[in-house]
Scaffold this active site. Structure first.
Site, PDB file in Angstrom:
ATOM      1  N   CYS A  14      30.177  42.630  36.895  1.00 11.88           N
ATOM      2  CA  CYS A  14      29.781  42.989  38.334  1.00 11.88           C
ATOM      3  C   CYS A  14      28.727  43.846  38.519  1.00 11.88           C
ATOM      4  O   CYS A  14      27.939  44.087  39.323  1.00 11.88           O
ATOM      5  CB  CYS A  14      31.096  43.676  38.985  1.00 11.88           C
ATOM      6  N   HIS A  57      28.127  47.882  44.493  1.00 13.15           N
ATOM      7  CA  HIS A  57      29.129  46.668  44.264  1.00 13.15           C
ATOM      8  C   HIS A  57      30.104  46.598  45.220  1.00 13.15           C
ATOM      9  O   HIS A  57      30.826  47.737  45.235  1.00 13.15           O
ATOM     10  CB  HIS A  57      29.735  46.629  42.576  1.00 13.15           C
ATOM     11  N   ASN A  70      34.902  40.171  47.053  1.00 13.98           N
ATOM     12  CA  ASN A  70      34.314  40.716  45.796  1.00 13.98           C
ATOM     13  C   ASN A  70      33.431  39.428  44.861  1.00 13.98           C
ATOM     14  O   ASN A  70      34.082  38.428  44.525  1.00 13.98           O
ATOM     15  CB  ASN A  70      35.341  41.247  44.814  1.00 13.98           C
TER      16      ASN A  70
END
Length: 308
Positions: free
Chosen positions: A109, A233, A263
């Site tokens: 990520c 993020h 996500n």
């Protein structure tokens, strides 16, 4: 000295939207439970990593007023390549019709920020324009019967065109780190599905994001008051809120799109950046703080002075 500037941006998400109510049909969950714990209301599911990346890259090139033959290199941040060999970046390169180098970068990520720093290095030593893409199809490596993971993950892509400029450019500072001893907290073995120790990831993520962001701000000669917009993020709304509180950056100066996109790993920062730009939240001279963390564990931050 050659610095960088971002001249174009684009995104791509699958047409299929999966709401929390949709998930509650097959999982022991509810819209209220998911929103309370993650901040997610819906997510996009489907597509391929290369297909989404091609669409996002083409949109970014159009935004920049560039054609593919004006690009020297392509960097694809992804944890979900189309196959083990070859890398997916050459497929994306072919799909947009460009020549030059193309390679995958897997920092989970944190991948988009890792990629931005890598692109700045390529340009510093002579590369022309570079397309940087974050693209993921996390649903392909997720056990959709696992409530802890299935409600979080999503698919999508975001891309930017990064071009050289004389002088220091817009990347004012950066910081990146990793700790391989924490691999067991968030991982996916070959042929397996995602595993995450949610509580421990939460605890460590907030700490490393804050430390990395503070280091990047310090290296840029800035404090939290100088940051116009935090672009984190999009892992979990609670993590974003905790990081904002510890950094001293109000939530109203933070890009949050997790409610709509879930996500999307390395795609989440460019998705949030694109949303902020198109909604008029980013202006010439603004100071942006990009920060992310992910499996590995990896984490990275960068301070950009926006001039596009």
């Amino acid at each position: 000295m050659r610095g960088i500037t971002i001249t174009g941006w684009g995104i791509a998400v699958p047409d299929k939207v999966v709401t929390n109510d949709d998930l509650s049909v097959t999982l022991d969950t509810s819209d209220e439970w998911i929103v309370e714990r993650t901040g997610i209301k819906e997510r996009h599911i489907g597509g391929t990593t290369s297909g989404l990346a091609i669409e996002a890259a083409q949109a970014a090139l159009a935004c920049a007023g560039r054609t593919a033959d004006q690009v020297d290199n392509l960097v694809l941040a992804t944890t979900t390549p189309d196959c083990v060999v070859p890398g997916t970046a050459p497929t994306v390169q072919h799909g947009i019709g460009m020549r030059g180098g193309a390679f995958d970068l897997n920092a989970a990520c944190s991948g988009f920020v890792y990629g931005l720093i890598t692109v700045a290095g390529l340009i510093a030593v002579g590369s022309g324009p570079v397309v940087l893409v974050g693209s993921e199809t996390l649903s392909r490596i997720t056990d959709m019967d696992d409530r802890k993971i299935a409600v979080i993950v999503a698919d999508g892509a975001g891309a930017v065109v990064v071009e050289p400029v004389d002088g220091p450019g817009d990347l004012l500072s950066w910081n990146m780190n990793s700790d391989g001893s924490l691999k067991h907290l968030l991982k996916c073995e070959h042929g397996g599905t995602l595993f995450m120790d949610g509580k421990e990831v939460f605890r460590r993520a907030v700490r490393v994001v804050v430390e990395s962001a503070e280091r990047a701000m310090s290296d840029a000669g800035m404090s939290a008051d100088d940051i116009t917009l935090l672009v984190p993020h999009q892992a979990n709304l609670r993590i974003i809120q905790a990081a904002c509180q510890r950094l001293g950056i109000p939530e109203e100066r933070t890009a949050v799109v997790i409610d709509r996109y879930g996500n999307t790993s390395s795609a989440s920062i460019p998705l949030a950046l694109h949303d902020s730009i198109t909604c008029g939240r980013v202006h010439d001279g603004d100071n942006l703080l990009l920060t992310g963390f992910g499996g590995g564990m990896t984490w990275a931050s960068a301070v950009l002075r926006w001039s596009a």
